[in-house]
Scaffold this motif. Structure first.
Motif, short mmCIF file in Angstrom:
data_model
loop_
_atom_site.label_atom_id
_atom_site.label_comp_id
_atom_site.label_asym_id
_atom_site.label_seq_id
_atom_site.Cartn_x
_atom_site.Cartn_y
_atom_site.Cartn_z
N PHE A 1 0.81 -1.22 0.00
CA PHE A 1 0.00 0.00 0.00
C PHE A 1 0.85 1.27 0.00
CE2 PHE A 1 -2.69 -3.36 1.71
CZ PHE A 1 -3.79 -3.23 0.90
N ASP A 2 2.07 1.17 -0.45
CA ASP A 2 2.96 2.33 -0.45
C ASP A 2 3.78 2.40 -1.74
OD1 ASP A 2 4.49 4.50 0.20
OD2 ASP A 2 5.71 3.46 1.71
N VAL A 3 3.27 3.18 -2.68
CA VAL A 3 4.05 3.50 -3.88
C VAL A 3 4.16 5.02 -3.95
CG1 VAL A 3 3.25 1.48 -5.18
CG2 VAL A 3 2.02 3.65 -5.39
N GLY A 4 5.22 5.52 -4.56
CA GLY A 4 5.36 6.97 -4.64
C GLY A 4 6.40 7.38 -5.66
N ILE A 5 6.35 8.65 -6.03
CA ILE A 5 7.27 9.19 -7.03
C ILE A 5 8.65 9.40 -6.41
CG2 ILE A 5 7.76 11.18 -8.51
CD1 ILE A 5 5.44 9.57 -9.53
N GLU A 6 9.67 8.93 -7.11
CA GLU A 6 11.04 9.20 -6.69
C GLU A 6 11.85 9.61 -7.91
OE1 GLU A 6 12.78 6.01 -4.41
OE2 GLU A 6 11.07 5.92 -3.01
N GLN A 7 12.96 10.29 -7.66
CA GLN A 7 13.89 10.61 -8.73
C GLN A 7 14.87 9.45 -8.86
OE1 GLN A 7 14.20 13.25 -10.92
NE2 GLN A 7 12.24 14.05 -10.16
N ARG A 8 15.07 8.99 -10.08
CA ARG A 8 16.00 7.89 -10.35
C ARG A 8 16.92 8.28 -11.50
NH1 ARG A 8 14.67 2.79 -7.87
NH2 ARG A 8 13.99 3.51 -5.82
N PRO A 9 18.08 7.65 -11.61
CA PRO A 9 18.93 7.92 -12.78
C PRO A 9 18.17 7.54 -14.05
CG PRO A 9 20.10 6.59 -11.14
CD PRO A 9 18.68 6.66 -10.69
N ARG A 10 18.35 8.35 -15.10
CA ARG A 10 17.62 8.05 -16.33
C ARG A 10 18.07 6.71 -16.89
NH1 ARG A 10 17.55 11.43 -21.90
NH2 ARG A 10 17.85 9.34 -22.79
N SER A 11 17.13 5.92 -17.40
CA SER A 11 17.43 4.58 -17.94
C SER A 11 18.51 4.65 -19.01
CB SER A 11 16.17 3.97 -18.55
OG SER A 11 15.10 4.04 -17.64
N GLN A 12 19.42 3.69 -19.01
CA GLN A 12 20.52 3.65 -19.98
C GLN A 12 20.63 2.28 -20.61
OE1 GLN A 12 23.97 4.79 -17.66
NE2 GLN A 12 23.93 6.83 -18.59
N LEU A 13 21.15 2.23 -21.83
CA LEU A 13 21.41 0.94 -22.49
C LEU A 13 22.42 0.15 -21.67
CD1 LEU A 13 21.86 2.16 -26.20
CD2 LEU A 13 19.87 0.99 -25.22
N LYS A 14 22.21 -1.15 -21.55
CA LYS A 14 23.18 -2.02 -20.89
C LYS A 14 23.72 -3.05 -21.87
CE LYS A 14 21.73 -2.34 -16.03
NZ LYS A 14 21.04 -3.28 -15.10
N ASP A 15 22.79 -3.71 -22.60
CA ASP A 15 23.18 -4.74 -23.56
C ASP A 15 22.90 -4.27 -24.98
OD1 ASP A 15 23.93 -6.68 -21.63
OD2 ASP A 15 21.78 -7.01 -21.22
N SER A 16 23.54 -4.92 -25.94
CA SER A 16 23.41 -4.50 -27.34
C SER A 16 22.02 -4.79 -27.89
CB SER A 16 24.46 -5.21 -28.19
OG SER A 16 24.26 -6.61 -28.11
N THR A 17 21.23 -5.62 -27.17
CA THR A 17 19.86 -5.93 -27.63
C THR A 17 18.83 -5.06 -26.93
OG1 THR A 17 19.86 -7.71 -26.00
CG2 THR A 17 20.36 -8.33 -28.26
N ASP A 18 19.29 -4.10 -26.11
CA ASP A 18 18.37 -3.22 -25.37
C ASP A 18 17.85 -2.08 -26.26
OD1 ASP A 18 18.91 -4.59 -23.04
OD2 ASP A 18 20.12 -3.01 -22.13
N ALA A 19 16.72 -1.51 -25.84
CA ALA A 19 16.30 -0.21 -26.34
C ALA A 19 15.87 0.62 -25.13
CB ALA A 19 15.14 -0.35 -27.32
N ILE A 20 15.97 1.94 -25.26
CA ILE A 20 15.41 2.84 -24.25
C ILE A 20 14.15 3.45 -24.85
CG2 ILE A 20 15.76 4.93 -22.87
CD1 ILE A 20 17.58 2.54 -22.10
N VAL A 21 13.06 3.38 -24.09
CA VAL A 21 11.79 3.93 -24.55
C VAL A 21 11.40 5.11 -23.66
CG1 VAL A 21 9.30 3.47 -24.78
CG2 VAL A 21 10.97 1.78 -25.58
N ARG A 22 11.04 6.24 -24.30
CA ARG A 22 10.47 7.38 -23.59
C ARG A 22 8.97 7.10 -23.46
NH1 ARG A 22 9.00 11.92 -26.34
NH2 ARG A 22 10.46 11.38 -27.99
N VAL A 23 8.51 7.00 -22.24
CA VAL A 23 7.14 6.53 -22.00
C VAL A 23 6.13 7.66 -22.17
CG1 VAL A 23 5.61 5.42 -20.31
CG2 VAL A 23 8.04 4.80 -20.38
N ASN A 24 5.06 7.37 -22.91
CA ASN A 24 3.96 8.33 -23.04
C ASN A 24 2.80 8.00 -22.09
OD1 ASN A 24 5.21 9.81 -25.02
ND2 ASN A 24 4.30 8.63 -26.70
#
Lengths: 377, 377
Positions: free
Chosen positions: A12-35
């Motif tokens: 029962f506890d979720v909330g907004i936090e600041q996190r490091p922006r998502s980054q590629l790790k593997d060559s098969t990854d993509a980063i998606v800007r969420v709408n």
């Protein structure tokens, strides 16, 4: 660079936090800007503390957005492509791929955030279709394919049975033995004597649970031409929505589902039951509503014991299907069904909130005050 | 007039008693003079006291003989006809007919006697085929159709799956995402890339329990062209019999079934498991040997709790079929399979005893010292 994200801190506890922006790790990854990100019923198992899990991860396994960056081995997507993700990152069969990892768990941060890293992007992402309302597209991540799968497994089970040499019931078999119980026997016969397609469409299918997944299951069953789809829930508003898709509503607490189903099936029981709730009571009810040799299709996420004995299973001769949807496998078919239903689905998303109000979104969804909550980013 | 009959007096206690000779009661009855009666594994549940029941009734639901008398509404048989009976008296679907009553229970005296009354004779009796060894005909009452049904349900489940749009796994789906785990992925692909028939025949099917029903299940699976049928039992003699039908034996207590099956399937698990034993350990083993999305076909008569949780079912995505065989529905197909296998079945009946020695027959069968015991009258 940082980003805003919805973090799970405990029951029962979720909330907004600041996190490091998502980054590629593997060559098969993509980063998606969420709408748009959705809050899904299956997250409530974690939210309510029923599902044991760690904390501190970013929530959400439903998201659509724009590809921001791709790894060097991603070949099906380019930055700028509009995409929808399936709920787990996979390269094999979506539901039981041995390397599959669900978003929004301690193993993989989810999509209720400004950005999200998508492993195995070529397998996990799908191009956004052009002819579907963007608010409804979020349903393709999980719930629509899940509901579709629940109904389709039930229908496939019935098709198999109606075409089977193991269960067919031909007039020849009752020749000359009509003396006792002749009337009831004739009912059975007329039931089984139609063509295969006709039999499917004349079948009685019950959907237990009319939250988002249940509504999708109902839409999918009706789309297949099933005439008698019964919808069971304890929330009246959900049954109104179910009825708008042509289901016949049964309100728990007011109607007795067993009495109702037995009455409309001449005491035979439903041909198939689709259970989407994920608790013992719903599963037990599904079993009790089925006719002998019926099909139980369960897509609910269950944590408990099975509420049946082996003797009950034996005596019922039923076929039982459990499990998680292979979204990627059925994506195109499910999308076609959703697109055909999009006008009726307009009322489906009851709440559109900014990301900052995610905590409220979880609260009202958990209290069944919302049909479906989406977060706009 | 009286007759000799095998009467159930309580656990581990059956014996010959004099009873009034069977008489017609209803116009749909026939009286059969019994030539051969079988002792069936499912009677051991009663014999061992695991199945709660009354006492004082005549045992036996497997019998072949000659029609002695018919009621006025029996039209398919005449006195003098040689017949084989199915295990319960029915006018509808054999396994779940609401009016079905099994022979050899407090509700209906059985066929381990000189005479037996057969209700709904037109539905319950079958004409004896001319081209089958009379000693093997007794197997058509219950065990051969039961084993056949167990295997056929497994095969039907696999066929449905291989042809399904809900589970198909096409090369397209893995295009471009072979970076991680490519080797294993290719194995999966090659597994799924054959034609439907080929896939079925290349499937790995495990039969747990190699008593009479298990041997019938193995014979039926092999008859369908399944190349890899594994047979599990703790009795070496039974595995010798299983191997003579082309099954690959796994001896409990010596081999580890899970290790063995995982090894031969590249850690994937069996495609289908047929469980014929009817206890928790066998059912649990069946579950553990299955691959994800596999088929569990259980024809064992179970009295206990189910040895799985709902979460396990959900996570495994399996299809589960339980229940009793509809003998009448599948009689002709099962008979064809048995007839084709009759030469190999010659060793199957290990003991032919006179009716007077029924008590000894039960004893040695219960102690697994016999493959199959028949009583000659």
């Amino acid at each position: 660079m940082s980003m805003k994200a919805v973090v799970f801190r405990g029951p029962f506890d979720v909330g907004i936090e600041q996190r490091p922006r998502s980054q590629l790790k593997d060559s098969t990854d993509a980063i998606v800007r969420v709408n748009i990100a959705g809050i899904c019923g299956s997250e409530l198992h974690m939210y309510r503390g029923h599902q044991q899990t760690g904390t501190g991860h970013i929530m959400g396994h439903e998201f659509v957005g724009i590809v921001e960056e791709i790894g060097s081995d991603v070949s099906s997507f380019q930055p700028g492509d509009e995409v929808v993700s399936i709920f787990s990152a996979v390269w094999g069969l979506t539901n039981r791929c041995i390397n599959g990892t669900a978003f929004g768990t301690p193993l993989l941060d989810g999509g209720q955030a400004e950005y999200v890293r998508v492993p195995f992007a070529d397998g996990t992402l799908q191009h956004a279709p052009t002819n579907l309302d963007r608010r409804l597209l979020i349903m393709m991540c999980d719930i629509f394919p899940t509901g579709y799968y629940g109904s389709q497994r039930a229908i496939e089970g019935l098709k198999t049975q109606y075409n089977s040499k193991l269960t067919s019931f031909t007039p020849k078999e009752t020749h000359g033995i009509a003396q006792n119980g002749a009337e009831e026997n004739e009912q059975n016969l007329s039931y089984f004597s139609n063509s295969a397609i006709g039999k499917i469409q004349e079948s009685t299918i019950v959907v237990i649970g009319c939250g988002p997944v249940g509504i999708c299951a109902i839409a999918a069953a009706r789309w297949e031409g099933i005439k008698k789809v019964f919808a069971i829930d304890s929330v009246e508003d959900r049954l109104v929505e179910a009825a708008s898709f042509g289901a016949i509503p049964i309100l728990l607490g007011k109607d007795d589902p067993k009495e109702h189903i037995m009455k409309v099936t001449n005491n035979r029981g439903a041909d198939a039951v689709v259970e989407v709730v994920g608790n013992k009571a719903a599963l037990r009810s599904a079993f009790e509503l089925l006719r002998p040799c019926g099909i139980l299709s369960s897509v609910g996420f269950h944590q408990d014991e099975l509420p049946f004995t082996a003797l009950e299973f034996y005596q019922a001769n039923i076929t039982v299907n459990f499990g998680r949807v292979p979204v990627r496998t059925i994506f195109d078919d499910a999308l076609r069904c959703l697109t055909a239903n999009q006008d009726k689905m307009q009322n489906y998303i009851s709440h559109e909130l900014p990301l900052n109000e995610a905590a409220r979104g979880y609260r009202i969804f958990e209290q069944t005050k919302a049909r479906k909550v989406i977060l706009k980013i």
